[in-house]
Design an enzyme around this catalytic site. Structure first.
Site, PDB file in Angstrom:
ATOM      1  N   LYS A  77       8.853  31.483 -17.359  1.00 41.17           N
ATOM      2  CA  LYS A  77       8.963  31.108 -15.942  1.00 41.17           C
ATOM      3  C   LYS A  77       8.315  29.748 -15.673  1.00 41.17           C
ATOM      4  O   LYS A  77       8.889  28.919 -14.979  1.00 41.17           O
ATOM      5  CB  LYS A  77       8.283  32.154 -15.044  1.00 41.17           C
ATOM      6  CG  LYS A  77       8.875  33.539 -15.139  1.00 41.17           C
ATOM      7  CD  LYS A  77       8.225  34.502 -14.152  1.00 41.17           C
ATOM      8  CE  LYS A  77       6.757  34.768 -14.407  1.00 41.17           C
ATOM      9  NZ  LYS A  77       6.472  35.653 -15.543  1.00 41.17           N
ATOM     10  N   ARG A  97       5.465  40.418  -7.236  1.00 43.15           N
ATOM     11  CA  ARG A  97       5.193  41.117  -8.479  1.00 43.15           C
ATOM     12  C   ARG A  97       5.244  42.631  -8.325  1.00 43.15           C
ATOM     13  O   ARG A  97       5.002  43.362  -9.272  1.00 43.15           O
ATOM     14  CB  ARG A  97       3.806  40.711  -8.958  1.00 43.15           C
ATOM     15  CG  ARG A  97       3.797  40.259 -10.402  1.00 43.15           C
ATOM     16  CD  ARG A  97       2.383  39.863 -10.724  1.00 43.15           C
ATOM     17  NE  ARG A  97       2.214  39.466 -12.084  1.00 43.15           N
ATOM     18  CZ  ARG A  97       2.362  38.222 -12.529  1.00 43.15           C
ATOM     19  NH1 ARG A  97       2.770  37.277 -11.716  1.00 43.15           N
ATOM     20  NH2 ARG A  97       2.122  37.955 -13.788  1.00 43.15           N
ATOM     21  N   ARG A 114       1.188  31.345 -27.685  1.00 43.17           N
ATOM     22  CA  ARG A 114       0.559  30.584 -26.613  1.00 43.17           C
ATOM     23  C   ARG A 114      -0.959  30.788 -26.614  1.00 43.17           C
ATOM     24  O   ARG A 114      -1.720  29.890 -26.279  1.00 43.17           O
ATOM     25  CB  ARG A 114       1.147  31.030 -25.262  1.00 43.17           C
ATOM     26  CG  ARG A 114       0.647  30.214 -24.074  1.00 43.17           C
ATOM     27  CD  ARG A 114       1.379  30.573 -22.799  1.00 43.17           C
ATOM     28  NE  ARG A 114       0.931  31.828 -22.247  1.00 43.17           N
ATOM     29  CZ  ARG A 114       1.422  32.382 -21.138  1.00 43.17           C
ATOM     30  NH1 ARG A 114       2.398  31.788 -20.485  1.00 43.17           N
ATOM     31  NH2 ARG A 114       0.973  33.526 -20.692  1.00 43.17           N
ATOM     32  N   ARG A 157      -6.281  30.523 -22.134  1.00 48.08           N
ATOM     33  CA  ARG A 157      -6.303  31.523 -21.058  1.00 48.08           C
ATOM     34  C   ARG A 157      -6.970  32.788 -21.549  1.00 48.08           C
ATOM     35  O   ARG A 157      -6.598  33.334 -22.585  1.00 48.08           O
ATOM     36  CB  ARG A 157      -4.865  31.817 -20.601  1.00 48.08           C
ATOM     37  CG  ARG A 157      -4.465  30.983 -19.405  1.00 48.08           C
ATOM     38  CD  ARG A 157      -3.025  31.201 -19.048  1.00 48.08           C
ATOM     39  NE  ARG A 157      -2.701  32.597 -18.728  1.00 48.08           N
ATOM     40  CZ  ARG A 157      -1.569  32.951 -18.140  1.00 48.08           C
ATOM     41  NH1 ARG A 157      -0.688  32.037 -17.798  1.00 48.08           N
ATOM     42  NH2 ARG A 157      -1.315  34.212 -17.890  1.00 48.08           N
ATOM     43  N   ARG A 171      -0.521  43.589 -19.675  1.00 46.45           N
ATOM     44  CA  ARG A 171       0.312  42.807 -18.743  1.00 46.45           C
ATOM     45  C   ARG A 171       1.763  43.257 -18.827  1.00 46.45           C
ATOM     46  O   ARG A 171       2.445  43.358 -17.803  1.00 46.45           O
ATOM     47  CB  ARG A 171       0.183  41.315 -19.056  1.00 46.45           C
ATOM     48  CG  ARG A 171      -1.085  40.704 -18.447  1.00 46.45           C
ATOM     49  CD  ARG A 171      -1.566  39.489 -19.179  1.00 46.45           C
ATOM     50  NE  ARG A 171      -0.646  38.371 -19.102  1.00 46.45           N
ATOM     51  CZ  ARG A 171      -0.669  37.335 -19.956  1.00 46.45           C
ATOM     52  NH1 ARG A 171      -1.552  37.312 -20.937  1.00 46.45           N
ATOM     53  NH2 ARG A 171       0.178  36.355 -19.814  1.00 46.45           N
TER      54      ARG A 171
HETATM   55  P1  ADP Z   1       2.006  35.863 -16.720  1.00 40.24           P
HETATM   56  O1  ADP Z   1       3.225  36.158 -15.895  1.00 40.24           O
HETATM   57  O2  ADP Z   1       2.301  35.080 -17.951  1.00 40.24           O
HETATM   58  O3  ADP Z   1       1.195  37.098 -17.010  1.00 40.24           O
HETATM   59  P2  ADP Z   1       0.720  34.586 -14.410  1.00 40.24           P
HETATM   60  O4  ADP Z   1       0.018  33.281 -14.456  1.00 40.24           O
HETATM   61  O5  ADP Z   1       1.935  34.685 -13.556  1.00 40.24           O
HETATM   62  O6  ADP Z   1       1.047  34.893 -15.932  1.00 40.24           O
HETATM   63  O7  ADP Z   1      -0.293  35.722 -13.961  1.00 40.24           O
HETATM   64  C1  ADP Z   1      -1.554  35.917 -14.567  1.00 40.24           C
HETATM   65  C2  ADP Z   1      -2.331  37.029 -13.838  1.00 40.24           C
HETATM   66  O8  ADP Z   1      -2.547  36.645 -12.460  1.00 40.24           O
HETATM   67  C3  ADP Z   1      -1.651  38.384 -13.742  1.00 40.24           C
HETATM   68  O9  ADP Z   1      -1.851  39.170 -14.905  1.00 40.24           O
HETATM   69  C4  ADP Z   1      -2.335  38.977 -12.486  1.00 40.24           C
HETATM   70  O10 ADP Z   1      -3.624  39.449 -12.775  1.00 40.24           O
HETATM   71  C5  ADP Z   1      -2.496  37.779 -11.578  1.00 40.24           C
HETATM   72  N1  ADP Z   1      -1.365  37.592 -10.634  1.00 40.24           N
HETATM   73  C6  ADP Z   1      -0.501  36.535 -10.609  1.00 40.24           C
HETATM   74  N2  ADP Z   1       0.394  36.671  -9.614  1.00 40.24           N
HETATM   75  C7  ADP Z   1       0.117  37.844  -8.986  1.00 40.24           C
HETATM   76  C8  ADP Z   1       0.686  38.567  -7.909  1.00 40.24           C
HETATM   77  N3  ADP Z   1       1.764  38.099  -7.244  1.00 40.24           N
HETATM   78  N4  ADP Z   1       0.144  39.743  -7.544  1.00 40.24           N
HETATM   79  C9  ADP Z   1      -0.925  40.233  -8.200  1.00 40.24           C
HETATM   80  N5  ADP Z   1      -1.508  39.626  -9.238  1.00 40.24           N
HETATM   81  C10 ADP Z   1      -1.010  38.449  -9.650  1.00 40.24           C
END
Ligand code: ADP
Length: 188
Positions: free
Chosen positions: A14, A87, A126, A132, A143
């Site tokens: 994404k 999400r 990654r 991270r 996740r």
């Molecule tokens: P990825 O999709 O690769 O796991 P993101 O950067 O999108 O990475 O998200 C990392 C973390 O941030 C998630 O595991 C969650 O803890 C938090 N997070 C991100 N967006 C949301 C959301 N819309 N609602 C709840 N938690 C979120």
């Protein structure tokens, strides 16, 4: 004005595709993950509250991201690419309300379809360079579990509204980008 959600599992690409899309269509990129990581990096009160949750690979509370998205839409005048939000189905319902409140409509949700083994492979790859703290094997598995249980139903939510566009997310970055653009051009 385009308002697009980019959707997919962690590791689906994404972020990579978002960078190109915002450039091509002059959109504002709103990544909830980036916004949340910034809170942690800045050492804010919110950042302290969410660090443990993110490190474990769990979703942070809906209220927190809702406020971030509301503020982001209010500030924007170009059109938005939402990345990492919504999400879960509650967040999708919230997004509908917020867009309506700001006089906007969602153009579509583009979902990147990638096999599970490839997702795990990409995230472990990654992990070597991202720095991270949630890119480690235990958290990656959680996740994916969170994604399958809570996030995947969001695809069906948009499918019902006729707004879900599925794109093959397994291939070269250029080919995947072309497929996305191709789909957006059909409806924009
Ligand atoms: P990825 O999709 O690769 O796991 P993101 O950067 O999108 O990475 O998200 C990392 C973390 O941030 C998630 O595991 C969650 O803890 C938090 N997070 C991100 N967006 C949301 C959301 N819309 N609602 C709840 N938690 C979120």
């Amino acid at each position: 004005m385009l308002n697009i959600v980019i959707f997919g599992a962690p590791g689906a690409g994404k972020g990579t595709q978002s960078e190109r899309l915002v450039e091509k269509y002059h959109l504002t990129h709103i990544s909830t993950g980036d916004l949340l990581r910034k809170e942690i990096a800045d050492g804010t009160e919110l950042g302290k509250r969410i660090k443990g949750i993110m490190d474990a690979g769990n979703l942070v509370g809906d209220d927190i991201v809702t406020e971030m998205i509301d503020n982001a839409i209010a500030k924007d005048d170009k059109g938005i690419l939402f990345d990492g939000f919504p999400r879960n189905v509650a967040q999708a319902e919230t997004l509908d309300k917020l867009l309506e409140k700001h006089g906007r409509k969602l153009t579509c949700m583009v979902s990147l379809d990638v096999p599970r083994e490839e997702l795990v492979r990409r995230m472990l790859e990654r992990a070597k360079i991202s720095g991270r703290s949630d890119d480690n094997e235990t958290t990656i598995m959680n996740r994916l579990k969170e994604y399958e249980a809570k996030t995947l139903p969001v695809a069906a939510y948009y499918e019902k509204k006729g707004l879900h566009i599925k794109v093959n997310g397994y291939g070269t970055i250029d080919d995947i980008f072309s497929s996305i653009v191709n789909e957006i051009e059909k409806i924009k």
